[in-house]
Design an enzyme around this catalytic site. Structure first.
Site, mmCIF file in Angstrom:
data_model
loop_
_atom_site.group_PDB
_atom_site.id
_atom_site.type_symbol
_atom_site.label_atom_id
_atom_site.label_comp_id
_atom_site.label_asym_id
_atom_site.label_seq_id
_atom_site.Cartn_x
_atom_site.Cartn_y
_atom_site.Cartn_z
ATOM 1 N N GLY A 93 5.274 8.884 -46.498
ATOM 2 C CA GLY A 93 5.643 9.902 -45.527
ATOM 3 C C GLY A 93 4.562 10.969 -45.432
ATOM 4 O O GLY A 93 3.727 11.108 -46.326
ATOM 5 N N CYS A 94 4.590 11.711 -44.349
ATOM 6 C CA CYS A 94 3.545 12.717 -44.127
ATOM 7 C C CYS A 94 3.624 13.837 -45.159
ATOM 8 O O CYS A 94 2.622 14.184 -45.795
ATOM 9 C CB CYS A 94 3.616 13.254 -42.704
ATOM 10 S SG CYS A 94 5.238 13.865 -42.193
ATOM 11 N N PHE A 95 4.809 14.414 -45.347
ATOM 12 C CA PHE A 95 4.932 15.481 -46.341
ATOM 13 C C PHE A 95 4.599 14.979 -47.740
ATOM 14 O O PHE A 95 3.859 15.639 -48.479
ATOM 15 C CB PHE A 95 6.331 16.093 -46.313
ATOM 16 C CG PHE A 95 6.639 16.902 -45.085
ATOM 17 C CD1 PHE A 95 5.884 18.029 -44.768
ATOM 18 C CD2 PHE A 95 7.679 16.548 -44.243
ATOM 19 C CE1 PHE A 95 6.179 18.788 -43.639
ATOM 20 C CE2 PHE A 95 7.973 17.305 -43.111
ATOM 21 C CZ PHE A 95 7.226 18.422 -42.805
#
Lengths: 345, 345, 345, 345
Positions: B148-150
């Protein structure tokens, strides 16, 4: 009409003039400038055309003494202290939007601001101008130290919990996100459009001047020393501060107690809107207004609370709060000139 | 040229096509769409005119089996798992940009994503696609779970410290600020221009789906369970994630040790730029690139470290990292098609 | 590798370094600065970390003569002329991104730029660096006058129609909208974030310095004097120029002829994308790239055409075009280092 | 207190509620919604917390007849006409913020809006609600057709010149730049944050529905048919419209005459601020206010004038103007609830 003077012609001064333009008991008698002398204030800030006839003038403290009952000082730190001393000596009340009278300990002031404090004897005279906490003291004071923008959002988010002893006084993390107007109208690369737009960064990491101010006031609320870590971030928007504050619940404290602390503290506060459970603030909801919105999240399992506050840094974070203080000082309706909604979208 | 398939036509798919357009060893053979079938991909995304001749097609898994060696899945969670099972059964390798294979524990997946996992038996086959940590495993795998990006920004910021045992595994606060493209191209009020512009808010407070993913990977790094508090914020910009992570130093740990941990961990990592002391990341510096920039602050007195990372959520946070994983899987130069600077201003 | 020098360290210089960092035949040998001497260029512009090792130096024309085959000058107007004279005297070719060699008539230059031209004898030597019009002349020249950002978008939008005599040479209205990076990195109130954000204004109404440049080139295209009205507007974005040009069709001219003129003129132009009927440019489609996108609308009843062009002001409007000119001058592939798509979203 | 009804719950409705919240003579009795029935209006728009207690209701025309003296309709085109007929039949006055009563010729309405007009017999009853032109007629009318946002800015910029016969009635180019809120709160790709941010585009080129409305009113002003070319552009900002209008001076007309026409026309108009020579509008100066700012440029040599106007599309371009019309209709002070400055920065 109470004649008021303004020293400074930056964004906070412009917001003061805008807010005061609809004040039914105050009149901006004069604005002092350095770079716009003899220009109409509404020429410098054309959004105020039809709302201000004031001409910017060269600073003249004697004129303030003769003509004004109160002066708002919107100056860089270090410049206000001697002026305030002189003005109050002549019975002119002062609302300082700068930093000179916020910190009670001149040593901390000198450490963070790197100048000698010119009027340390007045630090005890000055009242920290957060009406939700110091309303009674503000009423009678000659000097209001108008709070910093970050401290306003952070203190209102955390003071109820610390006052009630519901959270630990250590390991408090305060992560703030601010628009660019807080940096003022003076030119600097960090406020240059292309350096800010479409990006985000932290700044003054570990060293921001508002950190000791927040710590001081939270310590007063807690009745003991509070340790905070404060990091501001610059966001590509003009106005608004969102503060996300992370605290650790003390053993046995329940979510209900947390919510009750806010309900109790702010029950009669017009400018504080505690949002319903599950709703968190958006800075747009307070844009251009004097409100502070507060959202509360409690994680019982992790024993943590997250308190999020939103303000308009130029209103509740500066000029709006200054007028609120002015209203209190002069026994006027506290919401006079401030009772308007934010602008959305 | 290695023929690749892409399932999905949102922003991450567009970024995949852009990045792959300059890949010297890969060729986008097909893109599956639902709403743009029979349209040229460059008609849907005109910035790709002259860079893509692909026509969007209706999903056809058999075609992928026949024509592609690898498939990038850019789908909402829950949809990838059965497709991946089918594709790897035919020897087609999969890089899943969705969430289906990131969490090792299907119960946590089902709790956070509220769907039943369709292929739990593959969770051990899949490799978490963070090359800086799992490079060797990625090399041989059939399934990459692209992070995921985070989590990408948070894990790279904290893993070195947890791995070395330099910080407490509790009271970790991770405060992230993201641009809007992370929410995808699907219409929703929260991504409507006027709801985002000139404001900032926290969202998914206490409940974001990337929280367990971050906790899982940091726990692996620490070799023990790590407890985090993660809060994402939406910022008025298109691209970029800034993550500010607050940790507590273990007794005796020095600033030098902290810095050394990053130097050691990332010495040979092309895409990680550890910034010099006193410099903190700006998301613009990685805009459009696959880099992650990391800034380090240590407060010895308070025994705290603040680690700040910046990524482009569509590159290192999604499509760029997917291509990096692809390069590793196929034994190509890891920087192929990715070795370009960010765009500033 | 061809050694190149760059004079200047503003945004166009930064974009030159970024573009040239992937050039397979050129190497940035030196960058001259005034305010960042002895700093690494990638320290001044951290997005270039890993892409530039150059250290900013104090200007030293002799060094350029000794070490460079070509120099890019990114200087305020008036400063380039004498330097160019000296450099070409030593056989160093010059690409001037400033205004000194764009206007063929030194009187018009002096009227608009309010300085005396220091090298009027070179005006005939210099070639206006718009490859789509002057490619052959660029090949052999010692001096390229790299076009202004607005002229690039406006000329490419209108030259085909004027060249073919399809439109009136009077009553041409050119209305442009630009991002803020065109104003450079020098501090000025007009580029201060809060003065630009969330608003739009016209500026230099009736007096912009790019107006005579546009008129000159359109007159050359038409073979007769062309009269234009040009108004630039400042938009709250970093990059991009959209130009909307309004012209009057000559009697008998058909929509088909208008479209054919563009098809003919740009059939072999890699960097010009004439969009299909009904599609109009968005500056995001060319963001970070060297493309110019053109959309065409013809109102047969009102006998009008509207031509809309989009460029990235720092690429096709400045540094990208400069590298395109460099490639042509040195007989390299014209798209070298420039063959990449824009970034969206 | 005059009870008012509002049909619709989009951005213009929200702005109506905000403006009316400080109206001393009006009270919002009801708001009709489709998607937010039974929700508090301030729950849908939290910036209005403490300023509105209204609950959104399902549409009920009978209720409006019983309880309201005036109704603001903020509906998509085509829906207002039958409701207005019913309401005025019961003596309820109507202010239609939609398009149904703006065009006097139902054929043009039907051509541009592609629906049959449901109440063509009322077109002559309705008054075009531009107070600066039709104040007297508005006073007595049952139906106000509140002008479109673009027409408001364009007509106020050009009517004085056409009325005085100072400019040609052909070859008028009107180039407008608007913020995104004009497109409303309904989800659409064109208003999706990432599709708008950091870019600019023209839209509805040659076909925008406000073009015939502008042409109609300018023709009335000129007393003859006026031909215009109108192109709107979408700008990455929430509020504001800047209109740049290009006209050709008639022979013999002087700059003085041009300026005098504006001075005469707007001498007593509170909401029109004609800026001094050399000053041009910035939409930020009218942000959140009901003002229209006008800047004038005359090029005597080219025989051209450029008139630039700025409005807030949600105020003077919609809800503010609607309240202004309401004040006039009911014989109230015209500036009631509207006499506040714009917000800057």
């Amino acid at each position: 009409m109470i004649p008021v003077g303004i020293i400074g012609d930056g964004y906070t001064a412009a917001e003061l003039v805008r807010v005061l333009s609809r004040h039914r008991r105050a009149r901006v008698a004069t604005v002092f400038s350095t770079e716009n002398i003899d220009k109409g204030f509404a020429e410098v800030y054309p959004h105020l055309l039809r709302f201000s006839e004031v001409i910017c003038e060269k600073a003249d403290i004697d004129k303030l003494k003769r003509e004004c009952q109160v002066v708002f000082l919107a100056l860089p730190h270090g410049l206000s202290a001697p002026i305030v001393r002189e003005l109050i000596g002549s019975g002119v009340r002062c609302i300082d939007l700068g930093a000179d009278f916020r910190l009670k300990d001149p040593k901390i002031y000198e450490e963070y601001y790197e100048v000698t404090h010119e009027a340390p004897e007045l630090l005890d005279v000055a009242v920290y101008g957060l009406p939700e906490i110091y309303r009674e003291k503000i009423r009678g004071t000659m000097i209001v130290a108008n709070p910093g923008c970050f401290p306003t959002g952070a203190i209102l988010a955390l003071a109820p919990l610390l006052k009630e002893g519901l959270v630990e006084t250590e390991n408090i993390v305060i992560d703030s996100k601010t628009g660019v107007s807080g940096a003022g109208r003076s030119l600097k690369l960090a406020s240059h459009f292309c350096e800010v737009n479409e990006g985000v960064k932290a700044y003054s990491v570990g060293s921001h001047r508002h950190a000791p101010e927040i710590a001081q006031e939270l310590s007063f609320a807690a009745g003991q020393e509070v340790e905070i870590t404060f990091t501001p971030h610059l966001i590509p928007m003009s106005r608004g501060i969102l503060t996300t504050a992370y605290v650790k619940l003390r053993p046995g404290v329940t979510e209900e107690q947390v919510r009750q602390a806010f309900a109790d503290q702010y029950a009669d506060e017009h400018f504080v809107r505690v949002l319903p459970e599950g709703t968190y603030p958006h800075t747009r909801w307070v844009y251009g207004s004097n409100f502070v919105d507060i959202g509360i999240f409690v994680d019982d399992k992790k024993r943590r609370a997250i308190i999020i506050s939103a303000i308009d840094n130029l209103n509740k974070g500066a000029s709006g709060q200054a007028v609120q203080n002015f209203n209190i000082m002069f026994g006027l309706e506290e919401t006079e000139a401030l009772d308007f909604a934010g602008i959305f979208p």
